[in-house]
Structure formats: structure tokens, C-alpha cells
Design an enzyme around this catalytic site. Structure first.
Site, PDB file in Angstrom:
ATOM      1  CG  HIS A  15      -5.017   5.429 -10.400  1.00  0.00           C
ATOM      2  ND1 HIS A  15      -3.956   6.278 -10.513  1.00  0.00           N
ATOM      3  CD2 HIS A  15      -4.870   4.808  -9.200  1.00  0.00           C
ATOM      4  CE1 HIS A  15      -3.200   6.195  -9.425  1.00  0.00           C
ATOM      5  NE2 HIS A  15      -3.732   5.309  -8.620  1.00  0.00           N
ATOM      6  CB  CYS A  18     -17.398  -8.929   6.840  1.00  0.00           C
ATOM      7  SG  CYS A  18     -17.597  -8.044   8.395  1.00  0.00           S
TER       8      CYS A  18
END
Length: 735
Positions: free
Chosen positions: A349, A662
Site C-alpha cells: 500500500h 500500449c
């Protein structure tokens, strides 16, 4: 090389021969010593007294850059390069052009061979190839150890001459220069046995309340009210409110421990349990639980604040064993320049938050943190994964110039924001951006991108402990479409599994996850998961245009099966009498080579395709791009790869099916130039790459490049990178 004279004399003769034959005023050989130090061993043209005295670290100066990257460098004005470092003892200030090649042995850099001239000249491809060939011969001599004399330079001398540097894991890109600040003062628990368990329980209840208030204060901040930051803190708060965690601590207090000792005991138990779990998502949450435990202990001991509450230097780099996202958000981001973690990973995180906020972060720093003193100057290279301790003035200057150059380039790119990406001969190249976070969306305006060519939807599923509810997904996709306005957005459906674990699915134990149960394979085996996501996407696009594409499609049958689920959801919406999207386009990623050779039938069923270079090329070369030992064994600018990509592009063009590229490859100017020359007219890249690529396109005349590439693709070379660089130089293309 075969003569009977000493190795030193042979090397002297070699540099004289090279200088004479290449009409170069300087030829020098630098040899790699212990600790990634390059030492000048022989030269023709520089001052002889510099031999064995001039030393550079890997990545220090142009020679150090060649050694670090293992790639040649061909510069007509070397002194204008941001990495140029001046060594006064060499007398090289009068020389402008430079051609340097790595001396390689077994794939490892063992030295650098350099030629220089006073005039600003660009060395030809033939000269570069000749120098690389000679470097192969010199490698034999360098690796024979005949040049190394232990009594000549001691290890201590090398250590004093060199700035200690360490290779670490690059987690959030960027460069940071600042003073070391330790995140968390060490809190030592001195009393473990309680005198009164009732008192300890009361202390614990008070500390829990203070902890929850601290988290609520963080979440109340203006910039924490929406986006992925908020979702991560929601998960963090959920951990803090976990009844089981609290109950185990209270039970430890009842057993006779102090409140602090009880928290520590449960922390140790959690760490032991989570470190052994096969679930990578749960292992990543260990840092969050550690952070909560440490915060609770500091509240109990009356030392609730971390270094975030102190009067910190204007430019500081934070060091910690591990951190939770809440910890990072407490620091003054106007002063925080970067973060070094002893642990850390790409999916933790704190890493995700650092990337979103643009804070350079490196991890897996091992025992490096123990070597750093508080206040010591550091440099973090979050692009390449390096830490420099007490860097020399030359290294600091080099990185400062790099930062200044970045700032200047960014200003130039910003000025081009509203200008079209059109070549000198009038061909427009559409530049889209890749995104995956809500914080990415403002880049649509700041970069002038034509839209979002790839929105990765999996992140929303990766940050939570449970699958996002339908309403949450709808809100998220609506936010993306609102930010895009009239610009197109292409949503890629869930690309989970492999290296992207989610908490709500039991991970598979696979020997090769990249080739295993992931992406569309998961979605088709769990159709309810895909249908749930498609329902959210379709509802978010009510009355608006939307494009959806599927990842990891291997054959036409997979695409048909996935598209059938879209049709079911559209039919369901019609039966309910609900408005659908104004228009919907369905496409696929080409990430598996098998699909590239089955394009003819596929293109009859798709509205568009996108080339996913990251996976496609690692499968094409059978080399794991995440494995440092093999990722450098191929060059994407090889004739084989260019021919393969040209096949895909030309086939799509024949069938009038739009094709977009991409991936990281298209965000690099030289590679983007090659792709445009192959016929691509749509690139989707990171926001940071749009400015440089647009600048390149606006300086390019396309017709000569297309003709040049046709001649390059049949070549049997490992790479045509140097040839393309020479083309750019000769035609004034800004890379």
C-alpha cells in the site's frame, strides 16, 4: 595482444593503435575494480599522470553511465550531457565528441573503452561496431587478472575514493536528493509483567481510542476524501477496528502482561503467521499490521508521534524498515523528497500511495539503513534502483543537473500541451495515456492527451480485502468517464492473477504464474466476476461512448466467449427498459504471440486491437522481463521484433481495424520513433512519456524513416538501436 610484453604495455599499445586508426585524439581504457569502481588503466591523449588515479563509480559521469547500462554512448558534444563529469587531472576539457563502449565478459561489464575528439563529430555505425569488436578482444586481457596488482591500490584507498552506492528495488520512479531522517524512533519496552491487569486494560482502551482518532484525522484531510488514497485508508481503518486483533491483545493483558508487551506479543504472532502464508496479498498486509501495532505501542508509552511531528529539514529522505500508507501521508510533502524501505514491494500500500503522489521510493534495501547516519546526505535513483551514501560533489552535481534538465524539459513539454503531434510531413500521431488510478486523471489536461488508451481496472480490486460492490465500481468508472469528458476511454477488464493477487480469491500455486491462470482465463472460468464488472462499466457509460477490451486473449474462441457476456449484459439492460451506452466498442489486447498469427479471422469480430508490448515481447523472446538475469538478453529494437510488430500493424491496416500500441516501450522516444516508422498512428503511454514523444514526432519526417526501416528489418543483427540513433542524429530528430 599475443605479444610477450607485459599486460600494461600491451594495453598501452592497443590504445595507441585505436587512436591512430580511428583518427581520434584520445583513446582510454577504464577497468572495473572491486565495489563497482572504474579506474583509468591506459590512455593515449589524456595526461599520463591520471592513470591509476582517475576513478569513477558506476553511473558517475559518462564512463560510469556506460558501465552501469552496458550500452554504447555516441555523443557529438559530450560536455553538454547531464551526466558529464569533469576530472581536472585528465586534461579532457578540450575534447567534445565521445564514443564509448562497454567491455563485456560473460554478460558482465568489466571495463569501458572510450575515444574522444576535439571537434564535434558523430562517430559512424562502422566505427562504433569496430570499437565494440576491439572491446571484445580487450575483455580477454582485462579478465585475465594480469592488469590487477594488489599492492598497487589497496581496498581502503578505493573505499575512500568512491561514494558507497547500493543497488536496490525501484518501486516509485523519480530522483531525490536530501538528508536522512529516520521515520520511527526505536521504542524499547522495558516492563513486560503487569502489576494490575485492570489498569493495563484501561490504558489499552484509551490507546485504542487515540489510535482510531489519529486515523480519522488523517482521513479527514481534504486530499484524502476520494480516490485510491481513501480506499487504502479504509482498508487500514478496517484493520485497526478488527475485533479479533483487539480481543487477542486484551487476552494477553489478562495473562499478566503489560499493555505494551501484550501488543508486541500479538504483533510477533501475526508476523509469524503471515510470513508463512502462501497468500501474497496477506503477506503484503503485514506492513499495515506492523504499523498499527507500533502506533499503538507509541500511544501507550506517550510517544505517539513519529518523526513527522518534528521540525524536519527542507529536503529530507525518509528511512524505515517498513511503513503503512497512513505513516507516509503524515509527512509534509513539500519537504519530503523520497523514501527508502528496508522491506517494501511493488504491490504494498505504501508503494501505491508513493507512486500516486509522485514520491520516489526504493525498497529491499537490506542492511543499508543501518549504515546511514541521521542527517547524512543521500541520493535516491528511483528510476534505476540505486542509493548513494554521502555522494561526492561530482555525483551530486550530476544528479542536480539531471533534475534541472527534467524541470526544463517538463516546461517545454507543457508548452506543447495543446499542440498536435504531427510529423514534419503532415502525418498525425494520436497520443493517448495509460491510467489506473484516480490520481492519474488530471494528467489528461496537463499532458494534452487525446484520451485514455488503456485504463487498468484491476487496481480497485487489489487494494481491498473484498471484491468491490457494484455501486462502488459504477462510481469509480463514472469518475473516469467524467474526467475524460469528450475524450475516448478504453477500459481493460480485470487482469488479475499471476503477479496481481486479490484478497477475495485463493491464489494458485503455479510454477510459472505469467503463463498460468490469469486475466481472461480467470474471467471465463469465473464468468460471474466478469459479468459483474461489465454490468458496472455499461451502467457507468449510460448515454456515453465506451470502449472495452479483454486481456490475454489467446484465440478467437476466447474473444467470442467474452464478447458474448457483454451481449448478455446489454440484452439484460434492454429488457429492464434501461438506457445503455450511446455507443460501445469491443476489442482485445494482443499479448500472446499465438493471437498475432490468427489475426485474419479475429479482425472480422473486433472493433479495435491494442498491442500489449510488456507481455507480448517477453513471450516472443521467451525471457521474463522481471528476471534481471535474462531481461537484458534481447533488445526490442531487434529486426525480429520489428518484423513481428510490422506484421501485426500491416494486417490490421489491411482490414481497416484501428490498432494502438500500449506499453512502456512506446513511452521511450527512440522506440516510439521506430513504431511510428512501422506504421503505428496511435500510441498509449504513461503521462510522463507524452511530452517527450510529442516533441520527437514534431521533429520527425516520416517518409525517410519508413524507407530506412524497410532496409533494416531483413538484417541479421541482434539490434538496430545504434543505426536508429544515427538516423535520428542525421535527420535532426529530437530524442
Amino acid at each position: 595482444m599475443a605479444s610477450a610484453v607485459s599486460a600494461d604495455k600491451r594495453l598501452d599499445q592497443v590504445v595507441r593503435l585505436i587512436a591512430g586508426n580511428m583518427v581520434s585524439e584520445v583513446c582510454s581504457v577504464y577497468v572495473a575494480r572491486g565495489g563497482e569502481v572504474l579506474e583509468l588503466f591506459a590512455t593515449e591523449g589524456l595526461k599520463k599522470e591520471a592513470i591509476h588515479k582517475t576513478r569513477l563509480r558506476f553511473r558517475e559521469g559518462l564512463v560510469g553511465e556506460i558501465a552501469a547500462t552496458g550500452a554504447p554512448l555516441n555523443l557529438s558534444n559530450a560536455q553538454s550531457h547531464p551526466k558529464f563529469v569533469y576530472r581536472p587531472e585528465t586534461g579532457e576539457e578540450i575534447y567534445h565528441s565521445l564514443l564509448g563502449v562497454p567491455i563485456l565478459r560473460g554478460g558482465r561489464v568489466v571495463g569501458v573503452l572510450v575515444v574522444q575528439n576535439r571537434t564535434q563529430r558523430h562517430y559512424s555505425d562502422d566505427e562504433a561496431e569496430a570499437l565494440q569488436t576491439v572491446a571484445m578482444v580487450i575483455a580477454e586481457l582485462v579478465s585475465s587478472n594480469e592488469l590487477v596488482r594488489p599492492d598497487e591500490v589497496t581496498a581502503a584507498t578505493l573505499e575512500r575514493a568512491a561514494t558507497p552506492s547500493f543497488e536496490v528495488m525501484a518501486l516509485a520512479e523519480g530522483i531525490a536528493i536530501g538528508r536522512a531522517v529516520f521515520h520511527e524512533p526505536i521504542v524499547e519496552i522495558l516492563e513486560h509483567v503487569a502489576q494490575d491487569s485492570g489498569v493495563e486494560r484501561d490504558r489499552l482502551v484509551t490507546a485504542f481510542a487515540a489510535l482510531h482518532q489519529q486515523i480519522d484525522n488523517l482521513m479527514a484531510a481534504e486530499d484524502m476524501k476520494s480516490g485510491e488514497h481513501r480506499e487504502i485508508l479504509d482498508v487500514y481503518k478496517m484493520f485497526a477496528s478488527d475485533v479479533g486483533w483487539r480481543q487477542r491483545i486484551l487476552e494477553a493483558v489478562d495473562s499478566g502482561l503489560t499493555a505494551e508487551a501484550a501488543v508486541e506479543r500479538v504483533q510477533v504472532e501475526n508476523r509469524a503467521r503471515l510470513q508463512s502464508t502462501p497468500d501474497p496479498y496477506l503477506r503484503e498486509r503485514l506492513s499495515d499490521l506492523d504499523d498499527l501495532s507500533n502506533r499503538l505501542i507509541r500511544h501507550l508509552m506517550g510517544r505517539a508521534d513519529t518523526s513527522a511531528s518534528e521540525n524536519l529539514p527542507d529536503d529530507f529522505i525518509l528511512l524505515a524498515r517498513s511503513m503503512g500508507p497512513a505513516d507516509l501521508l503524515e509527512y509534509d510533502r513539500s519537504k519530503l523528497r523520497g523514501v527508502i524501505l528496508q522491506e517494501g514491494s511493488h504491490t504494498s500500500h505504501v508503494t501505491i500511495v508513493a507512486r500516486a503522489l509522485g514520491i520516489p521510493l526504493v525498497g529491499q534495501a537490506g542492511g543499508i539503513i543501518e549504515r546511514v547516519a541521521s542527517g547524512e546526505q543521500l541520493i535516491i535513483d528511483g528510476d534505476e534502483g540505486w542509493i548513494y551514501l554521502s555522494p561526492s560533489a561530482e555525483i551530486i552535481q550530476s544528479y542536480q543537473e539531471t533534475l534541472v534538465a527534467r524541470t526544463e524539459r517538463f516546461a517545454r513539454y507543457t508548452a506543447l500541451r495543446n499542440e498536435p503531434a504531427v510529423t514534419l510531413d503532415g502525418v498525425e500521431i494520436e497520443l493517448y495515456m495509460n491510467a489506473g488510478l484516480a490520481i492519474d486523471l488530471p494528467h489528461l489536461e496537463s499532458t494534452g492527451a487525446k484520451g485514455i488508451g488503456l485504463f487498468r481496472t484491476e487496481f480497485q480490486f487489489m487494494v481491498g480485502a473484498q471484491m468491490p460492490r457494484l455501486e462502488t465500481q459504477i462510481e469509480h468508472y463514472s469518475e473516469v468517464l467524467d474526467a475524460a469528458g469528450d475524450r475516448p476511454v478504453v477500459f481493460r477488464t480485470l487482469d488479475i492473477g499471476g503477479d496481481k493477487p486479490v484478497a477475495f480469491m485463493v491464489p494458485e500455486d503455479e510454477e510459472n504464474p505469467a503463463l498460468g491462470w490469469r486475466a481472461i482465463r480467470v474471467a471465463l472460468d469465473r464468468p460471474a466476476l466478469l459479468r459483474y464488472q461489465l454490468r458496472a462499466l455499461i451502467q457507468a457509460a449510460t448515454g456515453r461512448a465506451i470502449s472495452i477490451m479483454f486481456p490475454m486473449i489467446t484465440e478467437l474462441a476466447e474473444f467470442k466467449a467474452a464478447r458474448a457476456i457483454v451481449d448478455k449484459e446489454l440484452e439484460r439492460r434492454r429488457k429492464l427498459g434501461l438506457e445503455g451506452p450511446a455507443s460501445i466498442r469491443i476489442g482485445t489486447m494482443i499479448e500472446v504471440p499465438a493471437l498475432a498469427w490468427h489475426l485474419e479471422p479475429l479482425l472480422k469480430h473486433v472493433d479495435f486491437v491494442s498491442i500489449g508490448s510488456n507481455d507480448l515481447l517477453q513471450f516472443f523472446f521467451a525471457a521474463d522481463r522481471g528476471n534481471a538475469k535474462v531481461s537484458g538478453r534481447y533488445d526490442v529494437l531487434s529486426p525480429a521484433a520489428l518484423s513481428f510488430l510490422h506484421h501485426i500493424i500491416s494486417t490490421c491496416d489491411r482490414h481497416n481495424v484501428p490498432v494502438t500500441f500500449c506499453g512502456e516501450l512506446a513511452g521511450k522516444t527512440l522506440e516510439a520513433m521506430a513504431l511510428v516508422g512501422l506504421g503505428l498512428r496511435r500510441l498509449s503511454i504513461s503521462p510522463a512519456g507524452i511530452g517527450p514523444v510529442k516533441t520527437m514526432v514534431r521533429s520527425l519526417k516520416l517518409a525517410p524513416l519508413e524507407a530506412y526501416l524497410k532496409d533494416l528489418m531483413p538484417l541479421g543483427e541482434r539490434s538496430v538501436r545504434s543505426r536508429l540513433m544515427a538516423f535520428a542524429h542525421d535527420h535532426g530528430v529530437i530524442l
